[in-house]
Write a protein that holds these residues in place. Sequence first.
Motif, PDB file in Angstrom:
ATOM      1  N   ALA A 165       0.834  -1.201   0.000  1.00  0.00           N
ATOM      2  CA  ALA A 165       0.000   0.000   0.000  1.00  0.00           C
ATOM      3  C   ALA A 165       0.871   1.254   0.000  1.00  0.00           C
ATOM      4  CB  ALA A 165      -0.927   0.022   1.204  1.00  0.00           C
ATOM      5  N   VAL A 166       0.305   2.332  -0.538  1.00  0.00           N
ATOM      6  CA  VAL A 166       0.961   3.638  -0.529  1.00  0.00           C
ATOM      7  C   VAL A 166      -0.014   4.642   0.047  1.00  0.00           C
ATOM      8  CG1 VAL A 166       1.954   5.477  -1.933  1.00  0.00           C
ATOM      9  CG2 VAL A 166       2.377   3.086  -2.544  1.00  0.00           C
ATOM     10  N   TRP A 167       0.449   5.413   1.028  1.00  0.00           N
ATOM     11  CA  TRP A 167      -0.381   6.456   1.635  1.00  0.00           C
ATOM     12  C   TRP A 167       0.113   7.817   1.160  1.00  0.00           C
ATOM     13  CZ3 TRP A 167      -1.829   5.514   7.472  1.00  0.00           C
ATOM     14  CH2 TRP A 167      -2.430   4.249   7.597  1.00  0.00           C
ATOM     15  N   GLU A 168      -0.815   8.619   0.674  1.00  0.00           N
ATOM     16  CA  GLU A 168      -0.491   9.976   0.240  1.00  0.00           C
ATOM     17  C   GLU A 168      -1.283  10.956   1.096  1.00  0.00           C
ATOM     18  OE1 GLU A 168      -0.732  12.883  -3.719  1.00  0.00           O
ATOM     19  OE2 GLU A 168      -1.045  10.703  -3.901  1.00  0.00           O
ATOM     20  N   PHE A 169      -0.576  11.844   1.755  1.00  0.00           N
ATOM     21  CA  PHE A 169      -1.189  12.748   2.707  1.00  0.00           C
ATOM     22  C   PHE A 169      -1.411  14.119   2.086  1.00  0.00           C
ATOM     23  CE2 PHE A 169       1.356   9.604   4.880  1.00  0.00           C
ATOM     24  CZ  PHE A 169       0.494   9.136   5.857  1.00  0.00           C
ATOM     25  N   ASP A 170      -2.671  14.567   2.104  1.00  0.00           N
ATOM     26  CA  ASP A 170      -3.030  15.910   1.678  1.00  0.00           C
ATOM     27  C   ASP A 170      -3.399  16.731   2.908  1.00  0.00           C
ATOM     28  OD1 ASP A 170      -2.654  15.384  -1.035  1.00  0.00           O
ATOM     29  OD2 ASP A 170      -4.657  14.519  -1.207  1.00  0.00           O
ATOM     30  N   SER A 171      -3.788  17.966   2.692  1.00  0.00           N
ATOM     31  CA  SER A 171      -4.091  18.844   3.821  1.00  0.00           C
ATOM     32  C   SER A 171      -5.313  18.396   4.610  1.00  0.00           C
ATOM     33  CB  SER A 171      -4.304  20.278   3.328  1.00  0.00           C
ATOM     34  OG  SER A 171      -5.379  20.319   2.404  1.00  0.00           O
TER      35      SER A 171
ATOM     36  N   SER B 132      -6.960  15.030   3.960  1.00  0.00           N
ATOM     37  CA  SER B 132      -7.300  13.628   3.778  1.00  0.00           C
ATOM     38  C   SER B 132      -6.051  12.779   3.582  1.00  0.00           C
ATOM     39  CB  SER B 132      -8.240  13.448   2.582  1.00  0.00           C
ATOM     40  OG  SER B 132      -7.577  13.805   1.380  1.00  0.00           O
ATOM     41  N   VAL B 133      -6.268  11.472   3.616  1.00  0.00           N
ATOM     42  CA  VAL B 133      -5.219  10.501   3.306  1.00  0.00           C
ATOM     43  C   VAL B 133      -5.741   9.635   2.169  1.00  0.00           C
ATOM     44  CG1 VAL B 133      -3.789   8.602   4.139  1.00  0.00           C
ATOM     45  CG2 VAL B 133      -4.439  10.448   5.709  1.00  0.00           C
ATOM     46  N   LEU B 134      -5.028   9.587   1.063  1.00  0.00           N
ATOM     47  CA  LEU B 134      -5.391   8.721  -0.048  1.00  0.00           C
ATOM     48  C   LEU B 134      -4.574   7.439   0.074  1.00  0.00           C
ATOM     49  CD1 LEU B 134      -6.812   8.122  -2.725  1.00  0.00           C
ATOM     50  CD2 LEU B 134      -4.908   9.281  -3.891  1.00  0.00           C
ATOM     51  N   ILE B 135      -5.264   6.320   0.209  1.00  0.00           N
ATOM     52  CA  ILE B 135      -4.598   5.023   0.344  1.00  0.00           C
ATOM     53  C   ILE B 135      -4.790   4.244  -0.944  1.00  0.00           C
ATOM     54  CG2 ILE B 135      -4.454   2.882   1.666  1.00  0.00           C
ATOM     55  CD1 ILE B 135      -5.613   4.343   4.046  1.00  0.00           C
ATOM     56  N   ARG B 136      -3.683   3.903  -1.596  1.00  0.00           N
ATOM     57  CA  ARG B 136      -3.724   3.088  -2.809  1.00  0.00           C
ATOM     58  C   ARG B 136      -3.167   1.711  -2.485  1.00  0.00           C
ATOM     59  NH1 ARG B 136      -1.715   8.041  -5.061  1.00  0.00           N
ATOM     60  NH2 ARG B 136      -3.216   9.034  -6.464  1.00  0.00           N
ATOM     61  N   PHE B 137      -3.962   0.689  -2.729  1.00  0.00           N
ATOM     62  CA  PHE B 137      -3.542  -0.678  -2.425  1.00  0.00           C
ATOM     63  C   PHE B 137      -2.921  -1.312  -3.654  1.00  0.00           C
ATOM     64  CE2 PHE B 137      -7.210   0.190   0.377  1.00  0.00           C
ATOM     65  CZ  PHE B 137      -6.567   0.092   1.599  1.00  0.00           C
TER      66      PHE B 137
ATOM     67  N   LEU C 151      -9.564  13.482   7.043  1.00  0.00           N
ATOM     68  CA  LEU C 151      -8.980  13.525   8.379  1.00  0.00           C
ATOM     69  C   LEU C 151     -10.049  13.590   9.464  1.00  0.00           C
ATOM     70  CD1 LEU C 151      -5.823  15.800   7.980  1.00  0.00           C
ATOM     71  CD2 LEU C 151      -6.042  13.315   7.834  1.00  0.00           C
ATOM     72  N   GLU C 152     -11.230  14.106   9.132  1.00  0.00           N
ATOM     73  CA  GLU C 152     -12.304  14.153  10.119  1.00  0.00           C
ATOM     74  C   GLU C 152     -12.864  12.759  10.400  1.00  0.00           C
ATOM     75  OE1 GLU C 152     -15.757  16.284   8.814  1.00  0.00           O
ATOM     76  OE2 GLU C 152     -15.434  15.736   6.714  1.00  0.00           O
ATOM     77  N   ALA C 153     -12.444  11.749   9.610  1.00  0.00           N
ATOM     78  CA  ALA C 153     -12.869  10.370   9.838  1.00  0.00           C
ATOM     79  C   ALA C 153     -11.840   9.587  10.640  1.00  0.00           C
ATOM     80  CB  ALA C 153     -13.123   9.668   8.508  1.00  0.00           C
ATOM     81  N   VAL C 154     -10.791  10.274  11.100  1.00  0.00           N
ATOM     82  CA  VAL C 154      -9.709   9.636  11.863  1.00  0.00           C
ATOM     83  C   VAL C 154      -9.750  10.137  13.299  1.00  0.00           C
ATOM     84  CG1 VAL C 154      -7.201   9.363  12.044  1.00  0.00           C
ATOM     85  CG2 VAL C 154      -8.287   9.436   9.791  1.00  0.00           C
ATOM     86  N   SER C 155      -9.616   9.203  14.243  1.00  0.00           N
ATOM     87  CA  SER C 155      -9.630   9.595  15.660  1.00  0.00           C
ATOM     88  C   SER C 155      -8.234   9.649  16.264  1.00  0.00           C
ATOM     89  CB  SER C 155     -10.494   8.623  16.475  1.00  0.00           C
ATOM     90  OG  SER C 155      -9.925   7.329  16.477  1.00  0.00           O
ATOM     91  N   GLY C 156      -7.250   9.057  15.600  1.00  0.00           N
ATOM     92  CA  GLY C 156      -5.889   9.073  16.121  1.00  0.00           C
ATOM     93  C   GLY C 156      -4.963   8.259  15.245  1.00  0.00           C
TER      94      GLY C 156
ATOM     95  N   GLY D 294       7.013  11.051  12.172  1.00  0.00           N
ATOM     96  CA  GLY D 294       6.836  12.408  11.705  1.00  0.00           C
ATOM     97  C   GLY D 294       5.494  12.600  10.997  1.00  0.00           C
ATOM     98  N   PHE D 295       5.116  11.622  10.160  1.00  0.00           N
ATOM     99  CA  PHE D 295       3.817  11.691   9.494  1.00  0.00           C
ATOM    100  C   PHE D 295       2.690  11.652  10.516  1.00  0.00           C
ATOM    101  CE2 PHE D 295       5.890  10.045   5.507  1.00  0.00           C
ATOM    102  CZ  PHE D 295       5.575  11.145   4.728  1.00  0.00           C
ATOM    103  N   ALA D 296       2.825  10.738  11.485  1.00  0.00           N
ATOM    104  CA  ALA D 296       1.778  10.594  12.497  1.00  0.00           C
ATOM    105  C   ALA D 296       1.619  11.885  13.296  1.00  0.00           C
ATOM    106  CB  ALA D 296       2.089   9.419  13.418  1.00  0.00           C
ATOM    107  N   ASP D 297       2.725  12.486  13.680  1.00  0.00           N
ATOM    108  CA  ASP D 297       2.665  13.735  14.448  1.00  0.00           C
ATOM    109  C   ASP D 297       2.006  14.848  13.637  1.00  0.00           C
ATOM    110  OD1 ASP D 297       3.864  12.605  16.645  1.00  0.00           O
ATOM    111  OD2 ASP D 297       5.891  13.309  16.144  1.00  0.00           O
ATOM    112  N   ALA D 298       2.361  14.934  12.352  1.00  0.00           N
ATOM    113  CA  ALA D 298       1.790  15.979  11.507  1.00  0.00           C
ATOM    114  C   ALA D 298       0.284  15.797  11.349  1.00  0.00           C
ATOM    115  CB  ALA D 298       2.470  15.971  10.141  1.00  0.00           C
ATOM    116  N   LEU D 299      -0.167  14.551  11.232  1.00  0.00           N
ATOM    117  CA  LEU D 299      -1.591  14.302  11.075  1.00  0.00           C
ATOM    118  C   LEU D 299      -2.345  14.520  12.378  1.00  0.00           C
ATOM    119  CD1 LEU D 299      -1.601  11.187   8.730  1.00  0.00           C
ATOM    120  CD2 LEU D 299      -2.294  13.505   8.184  1.00  0.00           C
ATOM    121  N   ARG D 300      -1.737  14.105  13.495  1.00  0.00           N
ATOM    122  CA  ARG D 300      -2.393  14.318  14.793  1.00  0.00           C
ATOM    123  C   ARG D 300      -2.669  15.802  15.017  1.00  0.00           C
ATOM    124  NH1 ARG D 300       1.968  10.920  16.884  1.00  0.00           N
ATOM    125  NH2 ARG D 300       1.245   8.754  16.979  1.00  0.00           N
TER     126      ARG D 300
END
Length: 278
Positions: A10-16, A18-23, A43-48, A101-107
Motif C-alpha cells: 500500500a501507498v499512503w499519500e497525505f493531503d491537507s 485527507s489521506v489517499l490510500i492506494r492498495f 482527516l475528520e474520519a480519523v480519531s488518532g 513524523g507523518f503521524a505527528d503531523a496528522l495528529r
Amino acid sequence: MGDVLAGNHAVWEFDSDSVLIRFARGIRTPRLWHALGSRRIPLEAVSGLTVTAGKRNTVVLRALPRPGADPLMEAADGQLRESCDPYRLVLPADRAARAEGFADALRARLGPDAAEPAGEFLVGAAQPPVQLKAYDARVGFDGSAVTFQWSRTGATGTKWKAGDQRYPLAALAGVEWVSPSGSGGHLRLLLRDAPGDPRPDHDLAAAVFGVGCGAVHESLPFAAAVLAALPGRTPVASVPRSGSGDDRLRHLSELYGAGLLTDAEYAALRERFAAESR
C-alpha cells in the motif's frame, strides 16, 4: 501536505485534509485490499494514529477510524484480521522516524471532536449496483432495495417455499455481517418492523456464507454499500463496544428511551449484546 509513504502492499499519500490510500495488486496483497483498490480517508474520519514495532524488523503505522465514520469498518465490527486492516501500513523499521513524523503531523490536524462518534458516514463505500454470491442465495443491491434469489441446492425448505425476497431500503434498520472466516458466517438485514428468525439459514432476510461463497473481499464491501445507503441509520457507533454487558445494555436502553432506536433495532441489538456477553 502532499507527502507519500510507501509500505507493504500500500501507498499512503497525505493531503491537507485527507489521506489517499492506494492498495497494490499482487499475490501477497489481501484480497480485500484488491477489492477496495483505493480509498480516500478524510482527516475528520480519523480519531488518532499510532506507530508501533511490528514483526520481522518492521514498524506499523495505523490510523484509528473514528467510530461511525466508515461504513466498511462499522460493518466489520472488529472482525477483520489484522493483516486485512485497511488502516494499517507496514514499513521497514528504518522508516520508523519518518512514520512518527507523518503521524505527528496528522495528529496536529485532527479536530477536537476526533474521538467522538461521527454523526454520518464520512468515508465512501462501493456504489450500487453490487452483487454477492452466498451459499444459499444470490444477493443484489441496486441502490433502492436488496433482493435475495434463493439457490435450489443451498437454500433451506423455509426459504425455497417462501420464494425470492425484496427489501426496500426504507424497511431496513441496519446490516449484520458475520465473517465467513469463522463458523456461522452470514449477511443479515435488520428489519424495522420485526426481528427475523435467529437462524440465518431460515431467516428470509439473511444469506448464509460457505466455502467459496461470501468471501470477506466480496461480502464486506457489499454489506458496507447497503449500510452506507440506509436513511436514518441506527447509531450503533454510539453504543460502547467495551465495558461490561450491563453498561452496554444500559446505554442501549437510553438510546431506545430517547427514540433513537426502533423496537426492531432495540430487540436485535439487545439480543446481539446478550449473546456476546455469554
